[in-house]
Design a protein around this motif. Structure first.
Motif, PDB file in Angstrom:
ATOM      1  N   CYS A 232       0.810  -1.186   0.009  1.00 48.26           N
ATOM      2  CA  CYS A 232      -0.068  -0.029   0.025  1.00 48.26           C
ATOM      3  C   CYS A 232       0.852   1.185   0.160  1.00 48.26           C
ATOM      4  CB  CYS A 232      -0.987   0.048   1.340  1.00 48.26           C
ATOM      5  SG  CYS A 232      -2.330  -1.350   1.219  1.00 48.26           S
ATOM      6  N   SER A 233       1.010   2.042  -1.063  1.00 46.62           N
ATOM      7  CA  SER A 233       1.836   3.022  -1.316  1.00 46.62           C
ATOM      8  C   SER A 233       0.900   4.380  -1.574  1.00 46.62           C
ATOM      9  CB  SER A 233       2.934   2.690  -2.432  1.00 46.62           C
ATOM     10  OG  SER A 233       3.654   3.979  -2.403  1.00 46.62           O
ATOM     11  N   ASN A 234       1.612   5.260  -1.277  1.00 44.61           N
ATOM     12  CA  ASN A 234       0.941   6.487  -1.695  1.00 44.61           C
ATOM     13  C   ASN A 234       1.465   6.989  -3.087  1.00 44.61           C
ATOM     14  OD1 ASN A 234      -0.786   7.140   0.475  1.00 44.61           O
ATOM     15  ND2 ASN A 234       0.589   8.668   1.417  1.00 44.61           N
ATOM     16  N   LYS A 235       2.223   6.394  -3.651  1.00 43.00           N
ATOM     17  CA  LYS A 235       2.698   6.614  -5.179  1.00 43.00           C
ATOM     18  C   LYS A 235       1.608   6.039  -6.078  1.00 43.00           C
ATOM     19  CE  LYS A 235       7.444   5.387  -4.707  1.00 43.00           C
ATOM     20  NZ  LYS A 235       8.058   6.803  -4.408  1.00 43.00           N
ATOM     21  N   LEU A 236       1.366   6.879  -6.941  1.00 38.74           N
ATOM     22  CA  LEU A 236       0.316   6.105  -8.049  1.00 38.74           C
ATOM     23  C   LEU A 236       0.899   4.498  -8.236  1.00 38.74           C
ATOM     24  CD1 LEU A 236       0.150   8.730 -10.677  1.00 38.74           C
ATOM     25  CD2 LEU A 236      -1.399   8.443  -8.955  1.00 38.74           C
ATOM     26  N   VAL A 237      -0.115   3.904  -8.401  1.00 40.55           N
ATOM     27  CA  VAL A 237      -0.113   2.289  -8.423  1.00 40.55           C
ATOM     28  C   VAL A 237       0.886   1.951  -9.732  1.00 40.55           C
ATOM     29  CG1 VAL A 237      -1.936   1.771  -9.748  1.00 40.55           C
ATOM     30  CG2 VAL A 237      -1.202   0.236  -8.112  1.00 40.55           C
ATOM     31  N   ARG A 238       0.731   2.795 -10.671  1.00 35.32           N
ATOM     32  CA  ARG A 238       1.548   2.042 -11.750  1.00 35.32           C
ATOM     33  C   ARG A 238       3.176   2.545 -11.657  1.00 35.32           C
ATOM     34  NH1 ARG A 238      -0.469   7.481 -13.939  1.00 35.32           N
ATOM     35  NH2 ARG A 238       1.276   8.828 -14.308  1.00 35.32           N
ATOM     36  N   PHE A 239       3.353   3.377 -10.844  1.00 37.35           N
ATOM     37  CA  PHE A 239       4.812   3.750 -10.271  1.00 37.35           C
ATOM     38  C   PHE A 239       5.209   2.665  -9.335  1.00 37.35           C
ATOM     39  CE2 PHE A 239       4.318   8.751 -10.755  1.00 37.35           C
ATOM     40  CZ  PHE A 239       4.689   8.584 -12.128  1.00 37.35           C
ATOM     41  N   THR A 240       4.626   2.225  -8.396  1.00 37.79           N
ATOM     42  CA  THR A 240       4.920   1.228  -7.554  1.00 37.79           C
ATOM     43  C   THR A 240       4.920  -0.084  -8.085  1.00 37.79           C
ATOM     44  OG1 THR A 240       3.633   2.198  -5.856  1.00 37.79           O
ATOM     45  CG2 THR A 240       4.217   0.171  -5.511  1.00 37.79           C
ATOM     46  N   GLN A 241       4.231  -0.544  -9.285  1.00 40.82           N
ATOM     47  CA  GLN A 241       4.157  -1.787 -10.052  1.00 40.82           C
ATOM     48  C   GLN A 241       5.389  -1.869 -10.782  1.00 40.82           C
ATOM     49  OE1 GLN A 241       0.499  -1.462 -11.867  1.00 40.82           O
ATOM     50  NE2 GLN A 241      -0.507  -2.850 -10.301  1.00 40.82           N
ATOM     51  N   GLU A 242       5.756  -0.696 -11.434  1.00 38.26           N
ATOM     52  CA  GLU A 242       7.157  -0.399 -12.264  1.00 38.26           C
ATOM     53  C   GLU A 242       8.237  -0.661 -11.246  1.00 38.26           C
ATOM     54  OE1 GLU A 242       9.702  -0.031 -15.249  1.00 38.26           O
ATOM     55  OE2 GLU A 242       7.768  -0.917 -15.131  1.00 38.26           O
ATOM     56  N   LEU A 243       8.155   0.127 -10.156  1.00 40.32           N
ATOM     57  CA  LEU A 243       9.366  -0.162  -9.112  1.00 40.32           C
ATOM     58  C   LEU A 243       9.646  -1.576  -8.677  1.00 40.32           C
ATOM     59  CD1 LEU A 243       9.105   2.880  -6.848  1.00 40.32           C
ATOM     60  CD2 LEU A 243      11.126   2.220  -8.291  1.00 40.32           C
ATOM     61  N   ILE A 244       8.459  -2.366  -8.329  1.00 37.17           N
ATOM     62  CA  ILE A 244       8.864  -3.727  -7.850  1.00 37.17           C
ATOM     63  C   ILE A 244       9.253  -4.586  -8.954  1.00 37.17           C
ATOM     64  CG2 ILE A 244       7.557  -3.474  -5.924  1.00 37.17           C
ATOM     65  CD1 ILE A 244       5.278  -5.006  -7.030  1.00 37.17           C
ATOM     66  N   ARG A 245       8.822  -4.302 -10.097  1.00 36.14           N
ATOM     67  CA  ARG A 245       9.334  -4.984 -11.508  1.00 36.14           C
ATOM     68  C   ARG A 245      10.771  -4.669 -11.647  1.00 36.14           C
ATOM     69  NH1 ARG A 245      10.910  -4.537 -16.241  1.00 36.14           N
ATOM     70  NH2 ARG A 245      10.695  -2.218 -16.071  1.00 36.14           N
ATOM     71  N   VAL A 246      11.201  -3.351 -11.668  1.00 35.79           N
ATOM     72  CA  VAL A 246      12.709  -3.435 -11.754  1.00 35.79           C
ATOM     73  C   VAL A 246      13.456  -3.679 -10.540  1.00 35.79           C
ATOM     74  CG1 VAL A 246      14.336  -1.223 -12.012  1.00 35.79           C
ATOM     75  CG2 VAL A 246      12.028  -0.987 -13.055  1.00 35.79           C
ATOM     76  N   LEU A 247      12.915  -3.628  -9.366  1.00 30.95           N
ATOM     77  CA  LEU A 247      13.654  -4.291  -8.368  1.00 30.95           C
ATOM     78  C   LEU A 247      13.339  -5.666  -8.047  1.00 30.95           C
ATOM     79  CD1 LEU A 247      12.505  -1.605  -5.849  1.00 30.95           C
ATOM     80  CD2 LEU A 247      14.804  -1.844  -6.575  1.00 30.95           C
ATOM     81  N   GLU A 248      12.872  -6.354  -8.999  1.00 31.87           N
ATOM     82  CA  GLU A 248      12.730  -7.837  -9.011  1.00 31.87           C
ATOM     83  C   GLU A 248      12.057  -8.365  -7.954  1.00 31.87           C
ATOM     84  OE1 GLU A 248      16.750  -8.997 -10.286  1.00 31.87           O
ATOM     85  OE2 GLU A 248      16.240  -8.542 -12.435  1.00 31.87           O
ATOM     86  N   ILE A 249      11.150  -7.605  -7.154  1.00 37.77           N
ATOM     87  CA  ILE A 249      10.407  -8.439  -6.291  1.00 37.77           C
ATOM     88  C   ILE A 249       8.813  -8.586  -6.646  1.00 37.77           C
ATOM     89  CG2 ILE A 249      12.258  -7.816  -4.584  1.00 37.77           C
ATOM     90  CD1 ILE A 249      10.129  -5.246  -3.744  1.00 37.77           C
ATOM     91  N   ALA A 250       8.507  -8.246  -7.735  1.00 40.75           N
ATOM     92  CA  ALA A 250       6.889  -8.269  -8.025  1.00 40.75           C
ATOM     93  C   ALA A 250       6.434  -9.411  -7.777  1.00 40.75           C
ATOM     94  CB  ALA A 250       6.697  -7.694  -9.525  1.00 40.75           C
ATOM     95  N   PRO A 251       7.171 -10.755  -8.185  1.00 37.83           N
ATOM     96  CA  PRO A 251       6.532 -11.979  -8.034  1.00 37.83           C
ATOM     97  C   PRO A 251       6.104 -12.448  -6.682  1.00 37.83           C
ATOM     98  CG  PRO A 251       8.533 -12.276  -9.665  1.00 37.83           C
ATOM     99  CD  PRO A 251       8.532 -10.907  -8.866  1.00 37.83           C
ATOM    100  N   PHE A 252       6.693 -11.740  -5.828  1.00 41.56           N
ATOM    101  CA  PHE A 252       6.424 -11.952  -4.144  1.00 41.56           C
ATOM    102  C   PHE A 252       5.163 -11.322  -3.776  1.00 41.56           C
ATOM    103  CE2 PHE A 252      11.084 -11.842  -4.499  1.00 41.56           C
ATOM    104  CZ  PHE A 252      11.448 -13.247  -4.692  1.00 41.56           C
ATOM    105  N   PHE A 253       4.591 -10.420  -4.661  1.00 41.23           N
ATOM    106  CA  PHE A 253       3.410  -9.796  -3.930  1.00 41.23           C
ATOM    107  C   PHE A 253       1.986 -10.251  -4.681  1.00 41.23           C
ATOM    108  CE2 PHE A 253       7.023  -7.335  -2.637  1.00 41.23           C
ATOM    109  CZ  PHE A 253       6.697  -6.714  -1.495  1.00 41.23           C
ATOM    110  N   ASP A 254       1.103 -10.297  -3.897  1.00 45.26           N
ATOM    111  CA  ASP A 254      -0.166 -10.652  -4.383  1.00 45.26           C
ATOM    112  C   ASP A 254      -1.059  -9.437  -4.712  1.00 45.26           C
ATOM    113  OD1 ASP A 254      -0.280 -13.553  -3.708  1.00 45.26           O
ATOM    114  OD2 ASP A 254       0.404 -12.793  -1.888  1.00 45.26           O
ATOM    115  N   ALA A 255      -0.823  -8.042  -4.319  1.00 43.59           N
ATOM    116  CA  ALA A 255      -1.654  -7.051  -4.343  1.00 43.59           C
ATOM    117  C   ALA A 255      -0.508  -6.018  -4.296  1.00 43.59           C
ATOM    118  CB  ALA A 255      -2.864  -7.002  -3.517  1.00 43.59           C
TER     119      ALA A 255
END
Length: 104
Positions: free
Chosen positions: A61-84
């Motif tokens: 849950c971030s105050n960033k726009l969701v598209r920014f957070t989704q991009e960040l976790i993709r770049v940081l290579e942790i996206a597969p660990f999150f369900d939402a």
């Protein structure tokens, strides 16, 4: 002031500028540097990976726009660990500390 939403941050950091204008400038700049200038704190990757392997459901849950957070976790290579991944744009622009994202 970090963590109370971008509007409040801009109102404090650049009080002489219209907050909407400051937010637009910030967002335009942020998207150009977020992937190259954001780092995980020590232990974060190991922690989220371990929790995920244990079957825990993880969300951001971030105050960033969701598209920014989704991009960040993709770049940081942790996206597969999150369900939402939620941002204020998912809950009628109700940024933290409003509990809307957590309740969602």
């Amino acid at each position: 002031q970090v963590g109370w939403g971008l509007r409040q941050l801009m109102e404090v950091v650049v009080p002489s500028v219209n907050p909407e204008e400051a937010m637009a400038i910030y967002r335009d700049h942020h998207k150009t540097v977020m992937g190259t200038h954001t780092r995980l704190l020590p232990g974060v990757r190991t922690t989220v990976e371990t929790l995920h392997k244990q079957g825990k459901k993880l969300a951001i849950c971030s105050n960033k726009l969701v598209r920014f957070t989704q991009e960040l976790i993709r770049v940081l290579e942790i996206a597969p660990f999150f369900d939402a991944v939620l941002g204020p744009d998912d809950v009628n622009n109700r940024a933290k500390p409003d509990p809307a994202m957590v309740l969602e």
